[in-house]
Design a protein around this motif. Structure first.
Motif, short mmCIF file in Angstrom:
data_model
loop_
_atom_site.label_atom_id
_atom_site.label_comp_id
_atom_site.label_asym_id
_atom_site.label_seq_id
_atom_site.Cartn_x
_atom_site.Cartn_y
_atom_site.Cartn_z
N GLU A 45 0.82 -1.21 0.00
CA GLU A 45 0.00 0.00 0.00
C GLU A 45 0.87 1.27 0.00
N LYS A 46 1.96 1.21 0.71
CA LYS A 46 2.86 2.37 0.79
C LYS A 46 3.53 2.60 -0.56
N THR A 60 -5.61 7.63 -0.37
CA THR A 60 -6.24 6.33 -0.07
C THR A 60 -5.18 5.27 0.24
N ASP A 61 -4.11 5.24 -0.54
CA ASP A 61 -3.07 4.22 -0.36
C ASP A 61 -2.29 4.44 0.93
N ALA A 79 -4.30 3.44 3.86
CA ALA A 79 -4.32 1.98 3.99
C ALA A 79 -3.01 1.47 4.58
N ALA A 80 -1.91 2.09 4.20
CA ALA A 80 -0.61 1.69 4.75
C ALA A 80 -0.57 1.93 6.25
N THR A 127 -2.34 -0.63 8.23
CA THR A 127 -1.50 -1.82 8.41
C THR A 127 -0.44 -1.60 9.47
#
Length: 470
Positions: free
Chosen positions: A75-76, A93-94, A97-98, A101
């Motif tokens: 994601e990162k 968004t990404d 998400a990272a 996690t």
């Protein structure tokens, strides 16, 4: 088996433990990047550190590449690619998400903040850290920067203009630091720099910032030589003079001891500075340094030096190690086996000391600029716990204050000359995480150090904690 016969076995065991820890870290780092392609991940820096071969473009990022060799989640990396494509909505968004996690990733948070800014006007600062060579201290510094940037932008920025952060990986290497400083001076949108980590890197870069009239604020460099580095050089961390005074007075007044042996790294400006300042402070207070041992000596033997220290009348051992010689200092802790009182500088304040030193480190006293447990309910400490999911240390707090210092100065005068004039003003004052921040004419901060002691505990996860000295 006698204690005398146990000691060589103890040293051998310590060396094996340190080797295993290093080996696992090497395997883990290699494993993260095996089979990966693309420009977003800077794993190539690992093979180029120390010689300046990597370009400034490879070493720097506002989100288009991942610099942390130990954190390259899918994601990162996707967020970095989206940033490179100027698709900021997808990047947000990404990176979100990272962080779902791994919320304890300040690089991802900084890139998320930058992605939210997108192409709108922003004031830019840079933070230079040893991301590839000393990842843990680098992340500690970045957590402070990320927290300050997040709070600043969530509350409207500086007169409605948000703060953008550029991360630079400098290996804590003086040659690379000079190259980084030269490049940052030429990056006209950069209005200030947070860094560098070690005193050697800071001293190497300082003349370039001075000539280029770009303010540098170090949150971690403590050598007394930095006091004379120039009008554009500041620091939020107190100098080694304050550390030396705190340790000397504790030795004499609290422990009732006068004679000390000191361990240092002759190749480190920080370590030599702390050694010299401690010797001066102890002599002035009525004590003396009876022996000095160079941790950087190729023939260094911890057991032999502890024996020599005792023979020369040492009543305590002072560890002025830097990060590069922490393992050698841990050998001293092991072979001493709590026989002589131990004192340490701020580089000893490291989770590895608790993990590897263990029982042998109990009752060791370490001087630090700030300790969370002195005020765990403060707004900064509570926000940090929410962001990162755990405790933070003095490097994070000092970096937070360094970011606030630059943002405040930029908000008042958003150009390089104005930033310097604001910080140099005798009227400048900031209520920071570590107390009121004011600068002396030298650019130094006038603040006493705090003492912590190693005790059994569970906060660190290693069975031992650094706690404020009663």
């Amino acid at each position: 088996m006698s204690r005398k016969n146990e000691t060589p076995v103890l040293v051998l065991s310590l060396l094996i433990t340190l080797g295993l820890i290093g080996g696992v870290a090497w395997w883990f780092t290699r494993g993260l990047f095996s089979g990966q392609n693309g420009a977003q991940s800077n794993s190539s820096l690992n093979s180029q550190t120390g010689n300046g071969q990597a370009s400034f473009t490879d070493r720097s990022s506002t989100g288009t590449r991942v610099l942390n060799p130990q954190s390259a989640a899918a994601e990162k990396l996707a967020g970095a690619q989206a940033m490179a494509n100027r698709n900021y909505t997808q990047a947000v968004t990404d990176f979100e998400a990272a962080l779902q996690t791994n919320r304890n990733d300040p690089e991802a948070l900084i890139y998320l903040n930058n992605a939210r800014i997108g192409d709108q006007k922003a004031y830019t600062i840079a933070v230079s850290v040893p991301m590839a060579t000393s990842t843990n201290p680098a992340l500690e510094i970045l957590r402070g920067v990320a927290q300050a940037q997040t709070q600043m932008n969530q509350t409207g920025g500086m007169g409605g203009i948000p703060l953008k952060v550029m991360i630079v990986s400098d290996d804590n290497n003086p040659t690379v630091a000079r190259q980084v400083a030269d490049a940052l001076v030429k990056e006209t949108e950069v209005l200030g720099v947070i860094g560098h980590f070690g005193s050697e890197a800071t001293l190497a870069a300082a003349p370039i910032y001075e000539q280029g009239k770009l303010v540098m604020v170090s949150p971690t460099s403590t050598s007394v030589q930095i006091s004379n580095a120039g009008n554009f050089v500041f620091r939020t961390v107190p100098s080694d003079r304050f550390t030396a005074t705190a340790l000397s007075r504790h030795l004499l007044n609290n422990l009732g001891k006068q004679n000390a042996a000191i361990y240092y790294n002759s190749a480190s400006d920080y370590s030599r500075s702390l050694k010299d300042e401690f010797a001066t402070a102890l002599t002035s207070d009525g004590g003396q340094v009876v022996a000095e041992f160079d941790l950087n000596n190729s023939g260094f033997n911890a057991l032999d030096t502890v024996k020599q220290a005792s023979q020369q009348g040492a009543e305590a051992l002072v560890l002025a190690a830097n990060t590069a010689t922490l393992d050698a200092a841990l050998q001293v802790i092991a072979v001493n086996r709590r026989t002589l009182p131990l004192l340490g500088g701020d580089s000893i304040y490291n989770p590895k000391t608790l993990q590897v030193g263990g029982e042998n480190a109990v009752d060791m006293v370490v001087a630090v600029p700030w300790v969370l447990l002195s005020n765990p309910q403060s707004e900064f400490a509570q926000t940090a716990k929410t962001l990162w999911g755990g405790d933070v240390n003095w490097r994070t707090a000092m970096a937070y204050d360094a970011t606030q210092v630059l943002a405040t100065a930029i908000g008042a005068s958003p150009d390089r000359t104005g930033v310097q004039q604001n910080l140099a003003s005798p009227d400048f004052s900031l209520a920071g995480a570590t107390g009121t921040v004011r600068f002396l004419p030298s650019g130094d901060r006038n603040q006493a150090m705090q003492l912590v002691v190693v005790k059994p505990g569970e906060r660190s996860g290693y069975g031992y904690d650094f706690v404020p000295l009663p």
